[in-house]
Design a protein around this motif. Structure first.
Motif, mmCIF file in Angstrom:
data_model
loop_
_atom_site.group_PDB
_atom_site.id
_atom_site.type_symbol
_atom_site.label_atom_id
_atom_site.label_comp_id
_atom_site.label_asym_id
_atom_site.label_seq_id
_atom_site.Cartn_x
_atom_site.Cartn_y
_atom_site.Cartn_z
ATOM 1 N N UNK A 70 26.217 -0.956 27.495
ATOM 2 C CA UNK A 70 26.437 0.091 28.347
ATOM 3 C C UNK A 70 25.280 0.957 28.286
ATOM 4 N N UNK A 71 23.873 0.553 27.882
ATOM 5 C CA UNK A 71 22.929 1.163 27.726
ATOM 6 C C UNK A 71 21.807 0.576 28.801
ATOM 7 N N UNK B 118 34.002 4.567 29.984
ATOM 8 C CA UNK B 118 32.754 4.678 29.310
ATOM 9 C C UNK B 118 32.208 6.158 29.715
ATOM 10 N N UNK B 119 32.872 6.760 30.649
ATOM 11 C CA UNK B 119 32.567 8.367 31.006
ATOM 12 C C UNK B 119 32.813 9.027 29.582
ATOM 13 N N UNK C 269 18.610 0.397 25.327
ATOM 14 C CA UNK C 269 18.954 -0.385 24.266
ATOM 15 C C UNK C 269 18.035 -0.932 23.405
ATOM 16 N N UNK C 270 16.730 -1.209 23.827
ATOM 17 C CA UNK C 270 15.548 -1.392 22.933
ATOM 18 C C UNK C 270 15.132 -0.212 22.040
ATOM 19 N N UNK C 271 15.407 1.092 22.532
ATOM 20 C CA UNK C 271 15.257 1.991 21.575
ATOM 21 C C UNK C 271 16.413 2.190 20.606
ATOM 22 N N UNK C 272 17.335 1.734 20.896
ATOM 23 C CA UNK C 272 18.605 1.581 19.726
ATOM 24 C C UNK C 272 18.236 0.526 18.763
#
Length: 140
Positions: free
Chosen positions: A112-113, A20-21, A118-121
């Protein structure tokens, strides 16, 4: 290309990374290639509600297709909106409204957020769909 084709392309690109990096770095790189919103559209009306950082999205309809531009004050968020714009910009309103967003889960982005990102997405996706609905309704 259809939305589905573009989404598959994005999933393929993300599958090339081992961890994920590397994926975060790629998302940040994608943000640098984002078609930037003109300053005149960086208004409260174009801010995505529910995002931790500031994200502006503007939509225009040209020849039956919706074109999105955006910007964010956070580099990771800028990359996330760049992915969504790549998937949905230049498509017809109906196609945007009917498109699923399973590719987000396929690349593992949401998990991975942080919860606020994740809510913003989710808020970004809703706003893109709302623009599509507005254009679809206007053209009926």
């Amino acid at each position: 290309m259809t939305i589905h084709d573009i989404q598959e392309e994005i999933v393929d690109e993300f599958s090339m990374f081992d961890d994920w990096m590397q994926r975060y770095e790629y998302i940040i790189e994608l943000g640098k290639s984002l078609p930037l919103i003109e300053e005149q559209f960086k208004t409260d009306e174009n801010i995505i509600k529910g995002c931790q950082s500031k994200v502006w999205v503007h939509a225009e309809e040209k020849q039956g297709k919706i074109w999105f531009t955006a910007d964010s004050d956070a580099i990771l968020t800028k990359g996330i909106i760049a992915i969504l714009i790549r998937a949905f910009s230049g498509q017809e309103a109906k196609a945007i409204l009917e498109a699923n967003t399973d590719f987000i889960d396929a690349i593992g982005l949401k998990e991975h957020l942080s919860p606020t990102r994740a809510n913003g997405l989710v808020s970004m996706i809703k706003q893109i769909k709302m623009y599509a609905l507005a254009f679809e309704t206007k053209n009926q």
